[in-house]
Design an enzyme around this catalytic site. Structure first.
Site, PDB file in Angstrom:
ATOM      1  N   LYS A  22       0.836  -1.209   0.000  1.00  0.00           N
ATOM      2  CA  LYS A  22       0.000   0.000   0.000  1.00  0.00           C
ATOM      3  C   LYS A  22       0.871   1.259   0.000  1.00  0.00           C
ATOM      4  O   LYS A  22       0.633   2.193  -0.764  1.00  0.00           O
ATOM      5  CB  LYS A  22      -0.902   0.009   1.243  1.00  0.00           C
ATOM      6  N   ASN A  23       1.879   1.278   0.861  1.00  0.00           N
ATOM      7  CA  ASN A  23       2.661   2.503   1.011  1.00  0.00           C
ATOM      8  C   ASN A  23       3.611   2.758  -0.155  1.00  0.00           C
ATOM      9  O   ASN A  23       4.249   3.807  -0.218  1.00  0.00           O
ATOM     10  CB  ASN A  23       3.436   2.495   2.341  1.00  0.00           C
ATOM     11  N   CYS A 116      -6.435   7.967   9.048  1.00  0.00           N
ATOM     12  CA  CYS A 116      -6.679   7.370  10.361  1.00  0.00           C
ATOM     13  C   CYS A 116      -6.252   8.339  11.458  1.00  0.00           C
ATOM     14  O   CYS A 116      -5.235   9.021  11.345  1.00  0.00           O
ATOM     15  CB  CYS A 116      -5.885   6.077  10.508  1.00  0.00           C
ATOM     16  N   ASP A 305       3.894   0.702  12.141  1.00  0.00           N
ATOM     17  CA  ASP A 305       2.714   0.064  11.549  1.00  0.00           C
ATOM     18  C   ASP A 305       2.505  -1.370  12.027  1.00  0.00           C
ATOM     19  O   ASP A 305       1.434  -1.935  11.795  1.00  0.00           O
ATOM     20  CB  ASP A 305       2.815   0.080  10.013  1.00  0.00           C
ATOM     21  N   ARG A 397      -8.575  -0.787   4.329  1.00  0.00           N
ATOM     22  CA  ARG A 397      -7.702   0.250   3.762  1.00  0.00           C
ATOM     23  C   ARG A 397      -6.321  -0.301   3.449  1.00  0.00           C
ATOM     24  O   ARG A 397      -5.628   0.246   2.578  1.00  0.00           O
ATOM     25  CB  ARG A 397      -7.551   1.416   4.752  1.00  0.00           C
TER      26      ARG A 397
HETATM   27  C1  UD1 Z   1       3.890   6.888   6.327  1.00  0.00           C
HETATM   28  C2  UD1 Z   1       3.093   5.639   6.086  1.00  0.00           C
HETATM   29  C3  UD1 Z   1       2.472   5.146   7.377  1.00  0.00           C
HETATM   30  C4  UD1 Z   1       3.546   4.977   8.447  1.00  0.00           C
HETATM   31  C5  UD1 Z   1       4.390   6.247   8.580  1.00  0.00           C
HETATM   32  C6  UD1 Z   1       5.572   6.066   9.506  1.00  0.00           C
HETATM   33  C7  UD1 Z   1       2.314   5.917   3.811  1.00  0.00           C
HETATM   34  C8  UD1 Z   1       1.171   6.107   2.886  1.00  0.00           C
HETATM   35  N1  UD1 Z   1       2.054   5.930   5.124  1.00  0.00           N
HETATM   36  O1  UD1 Z   1       2.981   7.885   6.803  1.00  0.00           O
HETATM   37  O2  UD1 Z   1       1.852   3.880   7.126  1.00  0.00           O
HETATM   38  O3  UD1 Z   1       2.939   4.702   9.679  1.00  0.00           O
HETATM   39  O4  UD1 Z   1       4.901   6.637   7.294  1.00  0.00           O
HETATM   40  O5  UD1 Z   1       6.362   5.000   9.102  1.00  0.00           O
HETATM   41  O6  UD1 Z   1       3.434   5.707   3.377  1.00  0.00           O
HETATM   42  N2  UD1 Z   1       5.414  14.710  10.839  1.00  0.00           N
HETATM   43  C9  UD1 Z   1       5.451  16.048  11.174  1.00  0.00           C
HETATM   44  N3  UD1 Z   1       5.313  16.968  10.167  1.00  0.00           N
HETATM   45  C10 UD1 Z   1       5.160  16.598   8.872  1.00  0.00           C
HETATM   46  C11 UD1 Z   1       5.145  15.226   8.538  1.00  0.00           C
HETATM   47  C12 UD1 Z   1       5.273  14.306   9.550  1.00  0.00           C
HETATM   48  O7  UD1 Z   1       5.583  16.398  12.332  1.00  0.00           O
HETATM   49  O8  UD1 Z   1       5.049  17.480   7.998  1.00  0.00           O
HETATM   50  C13 UD1 Z   1       5.533  13.703  11.911  1.00  0.00           C
HETATM   51  C14 UD1 Z   1       4.254  12.877  12.044  1.00  0.00           C
HETATM   52  O9  UD1 Z   1       3.276  13.526  12.846  1.00  0.00           O
HETATM   53  C15 UD1 Z   1       4.774  11.610  12.676  1.00  0.00           C
HETATM   54  C16 UD1 Z   1       6.155  11.464  12.045  1.00  0.00           C
HETATM   55  O10 UD1 Z   1       6.517  12.750  11.548  1.00  0.00           O
HETATM   56  O11 UD1 Z   1       4.916  11.813  14.062  1.00  0.00           O
HETATM   57  C17 UD1 Z   1       6.235  10.436  10.938  1.00  0.00           C
HETATM   58  O12 UD1 Z   1       5.307  10.755   9.932  1.00  0.00           O
HETATM   59  P1  UD1 Z   1       5.561  10.415   8.400  1.00  0.00           P
HETATM   60  O13 UD1 Z   1       6.821   9.624   8.244  1.00  0.00           O
HETATM   61  O14 UD1 Z   1       5.412  11.645   7.608  1.00  0.00           O
HETATM   62  O15 UD1 Z   1       4.329   9.440   8.102  1.00  0.00           O
HETATM   63  P2  UD1 Z   1       3.411   9.425   6.820  1.00  0.00           P
HETATM   64  O16 UD1 Z   1       4.198   9.720   5.594  1.00  0.00           O
HETATM   65  O17 UD1 Z   1       2.180  10.192   7.099  1.00  0.00           O
END
Ligand code: UD1
Length: 417
Positions: A22-23, A116, A305, A397
């Site tokens: 998915k990711n 989520c 995850d 999902r």
């Molecule tokens: C992706 C994955 C998700 C996984 C996560 C962490 C996809 C579609 N989803 O989510 O399944 O759980 O990586 O491995 O690939 N953060 C900030 N500011 C930002 C962006 C992120 O503070 O602008 C923080 C988030 O709140 C979180 C952390 O960084 O605490 C990690 O988030 P991130 O790696 O961005 O996760 P996603 O890309 O949303």
């Protein structure tokens, strides 16, 4: 509302071919926007998040055709650079479209993403990095408006190795003028899959999988064919299901090189694990031993995850485990539901202490988010008696036809619409 009915206590024994990740598929489908041509993406899992991504592509003006697990995306006639609120709210990863649309159209407008509820999930790192590329970004009335006459390569440092922010920079910078260097990039295998996809399209990206990614801008990208990598989180979840039922399982198509943290932990817990490049086997004939501590970390650390499926397993392991959730602050929503099934778990902020019990009991529970829902499936398969898991739209999902795959391995699991 759909539910899963699970008659617990049946030992899993069988083989599963692991679905596409998915990711990986979500950012790669967003990347098809860049080519202005026809792309064929193989091994796309049948997930509601993939259907939502297809809706976004169609809304932008792409024509999309699905034949089984193959998606054909033609992005020649994109005529819209706005993603409406109704689509953005469906999933968090729709924010990845921002980088792709701005690179293609020099203009983009998206509303704040949904997804989520596992934490605040801000997008400040995405926006700061995109601004560094010369994009003018304003936020008003819940929408993010982006404009750029041209994108300019830059040196960017992420304060945290965010997966989504890394992908957004790669998508936006691959057609910028000059070179972009991204430091403290996320190192997840899905980033490497995106890099491979973009490079096949004609991009010049190197360093994916490491902390520094170099992106040399090119003026054009082309439509290509690509096979999505296997889903390491789904693979890990099925291994945990086998371990929890003291069963055995063979996962075909799983890439063990992406799963060291999970496979090492399962070995430490007393499971026998065999690894080949494209196949993993696990046998668990005894009760598993609780690991003292599980801390979630960015890759190659233990993935957030898979924290909740492992928590369900430790709830019936011998001994006590402490969990520390370092990535998302609200990722223990499965705990109350596991407690309904008889688990002994106490949560304090980002820490959870799990005291392993001899057995769990089937109960009527509710999925609150994707991976927490998968944890309830693990617990229900191992529990005595019948469980009903409501709200499985969350599980759908990320897990393709979960009841079909687990039934193939001897589980008693059915879907009730
Ligand atoms: C992706 C994955 C998700 C996984 C996560 C962490 C996809 C579609 N989803 O989510 O399944 O759980 O990586 O491995 O690939 N953060 C900030 N500011 C930002 C962006 C992120 O503070 O602008 C923080 C988030 O709140 C979180 C952390 O960084 O605490 C990690 O988030 P991130 O790696 O961005 O996760 P996603 O890309 O949303």
């Amino acid at each position: 509302m759909s539910s899963l009915l699970i008659e617990g206590g049946k030992r899993l024994d069988g083989e599963i071919t692991v679905q596409g990740a998915k990711n990986a598929v979500l950012p790669i489908l967003a990347a098809t926007v860049l080519s202005g041509g026809r792309n064929v993406v193989y091994n796309c899992p049948d997930l509601s998040d993939v259907s939502s991504t297809v809706e976004v592509l169609e809304n932008l003006g792409c024509s999309v055709m699905r034949r089984g697990s193959i998606l054909e995306v033609d992005s020649s006639n994109i005529d819209n650079c706005t993603i409406p609120d109704s689509l953005m709210r469906k999933m968090r990863s729709s924010i990845i479209f921002l980088g792709a649309i701005i690179a293609r159209c020099r203009e983009a407008c998206v509303s704040m993403p949904g997804g989520c509820e596992i934490g605040q999930r801000p997008i400040d790192l995405h926006l700061k990095a995109l601004r560094s590329l010369g994009i003018d970004i304003t936020e008003s009335h819940g929408y993010i408006h982006c404009k750029a006459d041209k994108l300019i390569g830059a040196e960017i440092h992420l304060d945290f190795p965010s997966v989504g922010a890394t992908e957004n920079v790669m998508l936006a910078a691959c057609m910028a003028d000059g070179i972009t260097t991204l430091e403290n990039a996320a190192r997840e295998p899905e980033i490497v899959d995106l890099q491979n996809f973009l490079n096949r399209m004609g991009a010049k990206i190197s360093g994916g999988g490491g902390s520094v990614i170099k992106i040399e801008g090119v003026s054009r990208l082309y439509g290509i064919e690509h096979n999505i990598m296997p889903d390491r989180i789904v693979a890990g979840t099925y291994l945990v299901c086998a371990a929890a039922t003291r069963g055995q399982i063979v996962l075909n198509g799983a890439d063990s090189s992406h799963m060291s943290a999970v496979l090492n932990l399962l070995s430490d817990m007393g499971c026998k694990v065999w690894r080949e490049k494209n196949r993993i086997a696990l046998c668990a004939d005894k009760r598993t031993i609780a690991p003292p501590c599980i801390k979630t970390m960015p890759y190659p650390g233990f993935p957030t995850d898979i924290q909740s499926p492992f928590m369900a397993l430790t709830a019936i392991s011998e001994g006590t485990s402490v969990f520390v959730e370092n990535i998302f602050e609200n990722r223990y929503q499965h705990v109350d539901e596991l407690i309904r099934m008889g688990a002994d778990i106490r949560v304090d902020g980002r820490c959870a202490v799990v005291i392993g019990k001899d057995r769990l009991c089937g109960a009527h529970v509710e999925a609150k988010e994707l991976r927490g829902g998968a944890a309830l499936v693990v617990a229900a398969l191992a529990a005595e008696g019948r469980s009903i898991i409501d709200n499985i739209k969350y599980i759908d999902r990320g897990y393709e036809h979960i009841e079909k795959y687990l039934s193939l391995c001897g589980a008693s699991i059915t879907r009730r619409e």
